[in-house]
Design a protein around this motif. Structure first.
Motif, PDB file in Angstrom:
ATOM      1  N   SER A   1      33.969  37.987 -50.653  1.00 50.89           N
ATOM      2  CA  SER A   1      34.131  37.806 -51.962  1.00 50.89           C
ATOM      3  C   SER A   1      34.666  39.177 -52.281  1.00 50.89           C
ATOM      4  O   SER A   1      35.747  39.425 -53.328  1.00 50.89           O
ATOM      5  CB  SER A   1      32.990  37.415 -52.760  1.00 50.89           C
ATOM      6  OG  SER A   1      33.074  37.488 -54.156  1.00 50.89           O
ATOM      7  N   ALA A   2      34.228  40.359 -52.039  1.00 53.57           N
ATOM      8  CA  ALA A   2      34.593  41.524 -52.414  1.00 53.57           C
ATOM      9  C   ALA A   2      35.895  42.159 -51.781  1.00 53.57           C
ATOM     10  O   ALA A   2      36.627  42.869 -52.286  1.00 53.57           O
ATOM     11  CB  ALA A   2      33.475  42.612 -52.116  1.00 53.57           C
ATOM     12  N   LEU A   3      36.001  41.741 -50.379  1.00 57.36           N
ATOM     13  CA  LEU A   3      37.018  42.168 -49.665  1.00 57.36           C
ATOM     14  C   LEU A   3      38.397  41.328 -50.194  1.00 57.36           C
ATOM     15  O   LEU A   3      39.783  41.758 -50.145  1.00 57.36           O
ATOM     16  CB  LEU A   3      37.057  42.008 -48.169  1.00 57.36           C
ATOM     17  CG  LEU A   3      38.013  42.421 -47.185  1.00 57.36           C
ATOM     18  CD1 LEU A   3      37.935  44.027 -47.552  1.00 57.36           C
ATOM     19  CD2 LEU A   3      37.725  42.034 -45.667  1.00 57.36           C
ATOM     20  N   GLN A   4      38.276  39.722 -50.344  1.00 58.29           N
ATOM     21  CA  GLN A   4      39.300  38.957 -50.824  1.00 58.29           C
ATOM     22  C   GLN A   4      40.628  39.095 -50.091  1.00 58.29           C
ATOM     23  O   GLN A   4      41.679  39.338 -50.050  1.00 58.29           O
ATOM     24  CB  GLN A   4      39.827  39.431 -52.335  1.00 58.29           C
ATOM     25  CG  GLN A   4      38.882  39.483 -53.299  1.00 58.29           C
ATOM     26  CD  GLN A   4      39.343  39.485 -54.706  1.00 58.29           C
ATOM     27  OE1 GLN A   4      40.369  39.531 -54.981  1.00 58.29           O
ATOM     28  NE2 GLN A   4      38.371  39.469 -55.722  1.00 58.29           N
ATOM     29  N   PRO A   5      40.125  38.760 -48.501  1.00 56.62           N
ATOM     30  CA  PRO A   5      41.161  38.782 -47.497  1.00 56.62           C
ATOM     31  C   PRO A   5      42.361  37.489 -47.983  1.00 56.62           C
ATOM     32  O   PRO A   5      41.900  36.467 -48.145  1.00 56.62           O
ATOM     33  CB  PRO A   5      40.490  38.646 -46.444  1.00 56.62           C
ATOM     34  CG  PRO A   5      39.220  37.793 -46.650  1.00 56.62           C
ATOM     35  CD  PRO A   5      38.837  38.361 -48.221  1.00 56.62           C
ATOM     36  N   GLU A   6      43.572  37.925 -47.537  1.00 53.92           N
ATOM     37  CA  GLU A   6      44.785  36.976 -47.502  1.00 53.92           C
ATOM     38  C   GLU A   6      45.437  36.809 -46.369  1.00 53.92           C
ATOM     39  O   GLU A   6      45.781  37.870 -45.526  1.00 53.92           O
ATOM     40  CB  GLU A   6      45.451  37.221 -48.945  1.00 53.92           C
ATOM     41  CG  GLU A   6      44.864  37.292 -50.271  1.00 53.92           C
ATOM     42  CD  GLU A   6      45.776  37.855 -51.251  1.00 53.92           C
ATOM     43  OE1 GLU A   6      46.928  37.790 -51.125  1.00 53.92           O
ATOM     44  OE2 GLU A   6      45.028  38.008 -52.320  1.00 53.92           O
ATOM     45  N   ALA A   7      46.044  35.473 -46.162  1.00 49.48           N
ATOM     46  CA  ALA A   7      46.928  35.281 -45.099  1.00 49.48           C
ATOM     47  C   ALA A   7      47.814  36.517 -45.128  1.00 49.48           C
ATOM     48  O   ALA A   7      48.864  36.654 -46.338  1.00 49.48           O
ATOM     49  CB  ALA A   7      47.596  33.928 -45.029  1.00 49.48           C
ATOM     50  N   GLY A   8      48.464  37.049 -43.710  1.00 52.20           N
ATOM     51  CA  GLY A   8      49.606  37.750 -43.813  1.00 52.20           C
ATOM     52  C   GLY A   8      49.014  39.244 -44.117  1.00 52.20           C
ATOM     53  O   GLY A   8      50.032  40.188 -43.639  1.00 52.20           O
ATOM     54  N   LYS A   9      48.074  39.596 -44.615  1.00 49.56           N
ATOM     55  CA  LYS A   9      47.591  40.975 -44.875  1.00 49.56           C
ATOM     56  C   LYS A   9      46.870  41.552 -43.796  1.00 49.56           C
ATOM     57  O   LYS A   9      46.296  40.678 -42.956  1.00 49.56           O
ATOM     58  CB  LYS A   9      46.849  41.127 -46.108  1.00 49.56           C
ATOM     59  CG  LYS A   9      47.638  40.547 -47.370  1.00 49.56           C
ATOM     60  CD  LYS A   9      47.123  41.002 -48.777  1.00 49.56           C
ATOM     61  CE  LYS A   9      48.238  40.786 -49.827  1.00 49.56           C
ATOM     62  NZ  LYS A   9      47.505  41.173 -51.270  1.00 49.56           N
ATOM     63  N   LEU A  10      46.606  42.969 -43.658  1.00 53.71           N
ATOM     64  CA  LEU A  10      46.129  43.628 -42.769  1.00 53.71           C
ATOM     65  C   LEU A  10      44.712  44.229 -43.148  1.00 53.71           C
ATOM     66  O   LEU A  10      44.634  44.803 -44.365  1.00 53.71           O
ATOM     67  CB  LEU A  10      46.923  44.759 -42.170  1.00 53.71           C
ATOM     68  CG  LEU A  10      46.256  45.577 -41.083  1.00 53.71           C
ATOM     69  CD1 LEU A  10      46.012  44.825 -39.833  1.00 53.71           C
ATOM     70  CD2 LEU A  10      47.034  46.912 -41.024  1.00 53.71           C
ATOM     71  N   TYR A  11      43.735  44.114 -42.265  1.00 54.13           N
ATOM     72  CA  TYR A  11      42.446  44.443 -43.046  1.00 54.13           C
ATOM     73  C   TYR A  11      41.697  45.293 -41.546  1.00 54.13           C
ATOM     74  O   TYR A  11      41.952  44.919 -40.545  1.00 54.13           O
ATOM     75  CB  TYR A  11      41.595  43.269 -43.234  1.00 54.13           C
ATOM     76  CG  TYR A  11      41.918  42.538 -44.367  1.00 54.13           C
ATOM     77  CD1 TYR A  11      41.516  43.045 -45.482  1.00 54.13           C
ATOM     78  CD2 TYR A  11      42.719  41.524 -44.143  1.00 54.13           C
ATOM     79  CE1 TYR A  11      42.072  42.654 -46.922  1.00 54.13           C
ATOM     80  CE2 TYR A  11      43.272  40.915 -45.438  1.00 54.13           C
ATOM     81  CZ  TYR A  11      42.960  41.338 -46.897  1.00 54.13           C
ATOM     82  OH  TYR A  11      43.439  40.742 -47.771  1.00 54.13           O
ATOM     83  N   VAL A  12      40.830  46.484 -41.969  1.00 52.51           N
ATOM     84  CA  VAL A  12      40.262  46.941 -40.973  1.00 52.51           C
ATOM     85  C   VAL A  12      38.760  46.593 -40.945  1.00 52.51           C
ATOM     86  O   VAL A  12      38.084  46.665 -42.063  1.00 52.51           O
ATOM     87  CB  VAL A  12      40.238  48.373 -40.938  1.00 52.51           C
ATOM     88  CG1 VAL A  12      39.407  49.380 -40.120  1.00 52.51           C
ATOM     89  CG2 VAL A  12      41.784  49.059 -40.884  1.00 52.51           C
ATOM     90  N   ASP A  13      38.203  46.147 -39.839  1.00 48.39           N
ATOM     91  CA  ASP A  13      36.781  45.916 -39.478  1.00 48.39           C
ATOM     92  C   ASP A  13      36.268  47.254 -38.652  1.00 48.39           C
ATOM     93  O   ASP A  13      36.458  47.274 -37.466  1.00 48.39           O
ATOM     94  CB  ASP A  13      36.508  44.667 -38.871  1.00 48.39           C
ATOM     95  CG  ASP A  13      34.857  44.389 -38.690  1.00 48.39           C
ATOM     96  OD1 ASP A  13      34.172  45.346 -38.920  1.00 48.39           O
ATOM     97  OD2 ASP A  13      34.708  43.353 -38.327  1.00 48.39           O
ATOM     98  N   GLY A  14      35.531  48.116 -39.506  1.00 47.99           N
ATOM     99  CA  GLY A  14      35.407  49.396 -38.958  1.00 47.99           C
ATOM    100  C   GLY A  14      34.364  49.282 -37.863  1.00 47.99           C
ATOM    101  O   GLY A  14      33.952  50.290 -37.148  1.00 47.99           O
ATOM    102  N   THR A  15      33.416  48.204 -38.028  1.00 45.97           N
ATOM    103  CA  THR A  15      32.248  48.107 -37.257  1.00 45.97           C
ATOM    104  C   THR A  15      32.263  46.513 -36.690  1.00 45.97           C
ATOM    105  O   THR A  15      31.372  45.582 -37.270  1.00 45.97           O
ATOM    106  CB  THR A  15      30.978  48.241 -37.965  1.00 45.97           C
ATOM    107  OG1 THR A  15      31.140  47.391 -39.408  1.00 45.97           O
ATOM    108  CG2 THR A  15      30.619  49.751 -38.354  1.00 45.97           C
TER     109      THR A  15
END
Length: 364
Positions: free
Chosen positions: A46-60
């Motif tokens: 909910s806080a991150l709000q990921p969307e298709a085609g976008k880039l996210y870093v999972d640091g752990t």
């Protein structure tokens, strides 16, 4: 590693700590089951709000719980973990989401270098030891099962045994006091210094039993008397607080405008670092609304949630690890990153001794 590392620890007047549930010796079967459940997964999404085609870093990355949920939205993920075992185990996830997941062995504070000038749309950090590390007796993170006194997330550098057997009594007492507010820090450090003269500490249960014999244990005690010492050693050996501070600065520099930073912590030392970071990055004029506009700072983050969010009662009941969890999140503004001033975290340097030859051989 070829030299001593700088360890940053909180000030002595730190608030009372909440021990990480995974370090407790008396964990139930229910807690063992819960360890592989991603904490506050719905709140993170909910806080991150990921969307298709976008880039996210999972640091752990850990077991990949957050990463897999983000990937299911059609997004791309750059996942980081310092533990080579997590990287090896994660290759199945890489294969499953071919082309949308990149898994890199590194510290999350190194995300700038890993990203190579690519700006992500979001960063998520789940701070502390992972469930798999706790479950593996050979890693030495827990005394629930006997194992070598190690605790190194990356399997490199100083081990907990190196620290316990080589550091002076005063330094051990400071580590136990600063990093877990162990009220018997001095007594435990003196016991360790005396006992190791005849027999070094190399096993987790050996150290835990020695602490229990010294301090004693009441049947109604909520946690084992060695819990705080083990927590302090783990945080120290892995420089967890310094890594967190550096990771927050790295995320600020890396995120694109509108990008989101979501951090889940498990005890008050971690949460206070994150709280201070977001408070400082909110901008303003040092708390005075009467300063001229020219002296007002533009904030690099706006709040994504109000204050700290805790786990739901249902999740806390189902997963004891979630009981102490807190989530804080911010949205990157259009303004440039602020100066990397680590004094905002209130982390003085804890003296360390040079690495032993034994530690150097282990890390080579």
């Amino acid at each position: 590693m070829t030299g001593p590392k700088e360890i940053m620890v909180p000030e002595a007047q730190a608030d009372k700590l909440t021990p990480h549930a995974d370090t407790q010796a008396g964990a139930s079967e229910h807690e063992d089951y819960s360890r592989h459940i991603p904490v506050m997964l719905e709140e993170v999404v909910s806080a991150l709000q990921p969307e298709a085609g976008k880039l996210y870093v999972d640091g752990t990355f850990g077991a990949g719980g957050y990463t897999k949920r983000i990937l299911k939205t059609g997004a791309e993920v750059l996942a980081i973990d310092r533990d080579p075992n997590a990287i090896a185990a994660g290759q199945a996830v890489v294969a499953e989401y071919q082309g949308r997941l990149r898994l890199v062995q590194a510290r999350f504070s190194q995300m700038e270098d890993v990203l190579s000038d690519v700006q992500p749309d979001g960063v998520v950090l789940d701070i502390g030891v992972s469930s798999m590390q706790i479950d593996e007796a050979d890693r030495g993170f827990s005394f629930q099962k006997d194992g070598p006194l190690d605790m190194r997330m990356s399997s490199q550098g100083l081990s907990a045994a190196d620290v316990v057997n080589q550091y002076k009594m005063g330094d051990l007492a400071r580590i136990f006091n600063f990093l877990s507010e162990e009220r018997h820090a001095g007594r435990i450090a003196r016991m360790i210094e005396k006992r190791r003269e005849s027999e070094p500490f190399n096993r987790t249960r050996d150290l835990a039993n020695a602490i229990e014999m010294l301090v004693g244990r009441h049947p109604k005690d909520r946690i084992h008397p060695a819990t705080r010492v083990f927590q302090a050693l783990r945080i120290y050996v892995n420089d967890e607080l310094g890594e967190l501070a550096r990771a927050l600065i790295a995320a600020e520099r890396s995120l694109k405008p509108g990008g989101r930073l979501v951090v889940v912590t498990f005890h008050s030392l971690e949460d206070r670092i994150v709280k201070r970071f977001f408070a400082d990055r909110a901008g303003g004029g040092g708390g005075s609304r009467h300063l001229p506009e020219a002296h007002m700072r533009h904030g690099s983050f706006a709040p994504a949630v109000k204050g700290a969010v805790g786990a739901s009662e249902e999740e806390a009941e189902r997963n004891p690890r979630a009981r102490s969890a807190k989530l804080r999140a911010g949205i990157r503004t259009e303004y440039p990153p602020l100066k990397a001033d680590y004094s905002i975290f209130g982390l003085p340097t804890l003296p360390v001794l040079p690495e032993t030859d034994n530690a150097k051989r282990k890390s080579s």
